[in-house]
Design a protein around this motif. Sequence first.
Motif, PDB file in Angstrom:
ATOM      1  N   HIS A 141     -17.215 -88.191 -31.124  1.00 32.78           N
ATOM      2  CA  HIS A 141     -16.820 -89.602 -31.073  1.00 32.78           C
ATOM      3  C   HIS A 141     -15.729 -89.945 -32.080  1.00 32.78           C
ATOM      4  O   HIS A 141     -15.711 -91.041 -32.647  1.00 32.78           O
ATOM      5  CB  HIS A 141     -18.023 -90.525 -31.288  1.00 32.78           C
ATOM      6  N   LEU A 142     -14.826 -89.028 -32.310  1.00 33.42           N
ATOM      7  CA  LEU A 142     -13.702 -89.291 -33.197  1.00 33.42           C
ATOM      8  C   LEU A 142     -12.399 -89.044 -32.451  1.00 33.42           C
ATOM      9  O   LEU A 142     -12.297 -88.116 -31.648  1.00 33.42           O
ATOM     10  CB  LEU A 142     -13.756 -88.385 -34.429  1.00 33.42           C
ATOM     11  N   ALA A 143     -11.415 -89.873 -32.745  1.00 29.35           N
ATOM     12  CA  ALA A 143     -10.063 -89.652 -32.242  1.00 29.35           C
ATOM     13  C   ALA A 143      -9.248 -88.967 -33.335  1.00 29.35           C
ATOM     14  O   ALA A 143      -9.603 -89.019 -34.520  1.00 29.35           O
ATOM     15  CB  ALA A 143      -9.410 -90.977 -31.850  1.00 29.35           C
ATOM     16  N   ARG A 144      -8.178 -88.340 -32.935  1.00 32.13           N
ATOM     17  CA  ARG A 144      -7.309 -87.668 -33.912  1.00 32.13           C
ATOM     18  C   ARG A 144      -6.854 -88.636 -35.020  1.00 32.13           C
ATOM     19  O   ARG A 144      -6.771 -88.266 -36.179  1.00 32.13           O
ATOM     20  CB  ARG A 144      -6.107 -87.105 -33.155  1.00 32.13           C
ATOM     21  N   ALA A 145      -6.606 -89.889 -34.621  1.00 30.48           N
ATOM     22  CA  ALA A 145      -6.129 -90.876 -35.592  1.00 30.48           C
ATOM     23  C   ALA A 145      -7.214 -91.277 -36.585  1.00 30.48           C
ATOM     24  O   ALA A 145      -6.919 -91.907 -37.606  1.00 30.48           O
ATOM     25  CB  ALA A 145      -5.608 -92.114 -34.864  1.00 30.48           C
ATOM     26  N   ASP A 146      -8.460 -90.939 -36.307  1.00 33.61           N
ATOM     27  CA  ASP A 146      -9.561 -91.313 -37.202  1.00 33.61           C
ATOM     28  C   ASP A 146      -9.699 -90.362 -38.387  1.00 33.61           C
ATOM     29  O   ASP A 146     -10.436 -90.666 -39.334  1.00 33.61           O
ATOM     30  CB  ASP A 146     -10.894 -91.294 -36.443  1.00 33.61           C
ATOM     31  N   VAL A 147      -9.091 -89.185 -38.298  1.00 35.02           N
ATOM     32  CA  VAL A 147      -9.287 -88.159 -39.324  1.00 35.02           C
ATOM     33  C   VAL A 147      -7.951 -87.875 -40.003  1.00 35.02           C
ATOM     34  O   VAL A 147      -6.912 -88.403 -39.591  1.00 35.02           O
ATOM     35  CB  VAL A 147      -9.859 -86.863 -38.708  1.00 35.02           C
ATOM     36  N   TYR A 148      -8.001 -87.059 -41.053  1.00 35.48           N
ATOM     37  CA  TYR A 148      -6.745 -86.592 -41.653  1.00 35.48           C
ATOM     38  C   TYR A 148      -6.693 -85.085 -41.489  1.00 35.48           C
ATOM     39  O   TYR A 148      -7.674 -84.379 -41.757  1.00 35.48           O
ATOM     40  CB  TYR A 148      -6.652 -86.971 -43.133  1.00 35.48           C
ATOM     41  N   ILE A 149      -5.538 -84.588 -41.053  1.00 35.20           N
ATOM     42  CA  ILE A 149      -5.385 -83.164 -40.748  1.00 35.20           C
ATOM     43  C   ILE A 149      -4.263 -82.596 -41.609  1.00 35.20           C
ATOM     44  O   ILE A 149      -3.158 -83.146 -41.652  1.00 35.20           O
ATOM     45  CB  ILE A 149      -5.058 -82.952 -39.254  1.00 35.20           C
ATOM     46  N   ALA A 150      -4.545 -81.513 -42.282  1.00 36.19           N
ATOM     47  CA  ALA A 150      -3.528 -80.883 -43.131  1.00 36.19           C
ATOM     48  C   ALA A 150      -3.779 -79.373 -43.152  1.00 36.19           C
ATOM     49  O   ALA A 150      -4.814 -78.885 -42.693  1.00 36.19           O
ATOM     50  CB  ALA A 150      -3.582 -81.445 -44.553  1.00 36.19           C
ATOM     51  N   ASN A 151      -2.820 -78.666 -43.678  1.00 39.37           N
ATOM     52  CA  ASN A 151      -2.946 -77.230 -43.880  1.00 39.37           C
ATOM     53  C   ASN A 151      -2.842 -76.904 -45.358  1.00 39.37           C
ATOM     54  O   ASN A 151      -2.338 -77.698 -46.158  1.00 39.37           O
ATOM     55  CB  ASN A 151      -1.826 -76.486 -43.141  1.00 39.37           C
TER      56      ASN A 151
END
Length: 256
Positions: A141-151
């Motif tokens: 129940h999460l959208a990509r915009a709801d999280v933070y993504i990094a490397n």
Amino acid sequence: MLDARRRACLEAIGIELWSRRLTDGSAVGANGRAQPGSPAARHANPKLPPPAVDTAAPPDTGPSALDQVSQLGWDALRSAVADCHACVLHQTRTQTVFGVGDPDADLMIIGEAPGADEDRQGEPFVGRAGQLLNAMLGAIHLARADVYIANILKCRPPSNRDPKPAEAEACTPYLERQIALIEPKVILAVGRIAAQWLLQSDQPIGRLRGTVHSYGTASTPLVASYHPAYLLRSPLAKAKAWEDLVLVSRILNDPS
Ligand code: SF4
């Protein structure tokens, strides 16, 4: 009962609903086992950064300047990464890949390094692996915009080779600052290299996943799982990745 959207997301991931098994996920396992002098050890005992000042000028980004990174706000941090020449990867990148998402996210996803698509587009986890990650998030129940993504690395290693320790060491201050600014409720480390680096462990991903680790002075819960690119090649691992997502979801929904 699974709702229709969640069922569709699970099917998009490739999880056969009849086959998934949930672990109890309650074990709180080994912590980061930070080695003296390692990035994790530095993270475990940092000088608390002063309040972020977005107006701070980006530093010169030679290796000696990286100590200043722990004081940067978002804008200055992004500029510092864009101008960084602290390791050889700046010579071959198309552009840096800073990270994307909600700076107030409860969930931070950390991968290894940009690939070809990411290097071209300037965003982490795009292409087929990114689409699978999006579907996996949808399943909880999460959208990509709801999280933070990094490397861990902000620049692509040539030919998608594994990052070298010196490169990860050079780039980690940026990631540590991102984590400090976001203060996520849980970190999901995807892939062997990200999990081993963040936990300062040489254990295989199959042994690091399935439990909750602790990262940094904030003791941020960290769950390790398989990289979406690996899941595309190894569909049988998707059921275990689903178990890891359930663990993440449980932490996110824990009111305590
Ligand atoms: Fe700088 Fe990180 Fe890129 Fe190396 S990988 S040049 S440390 S931003």
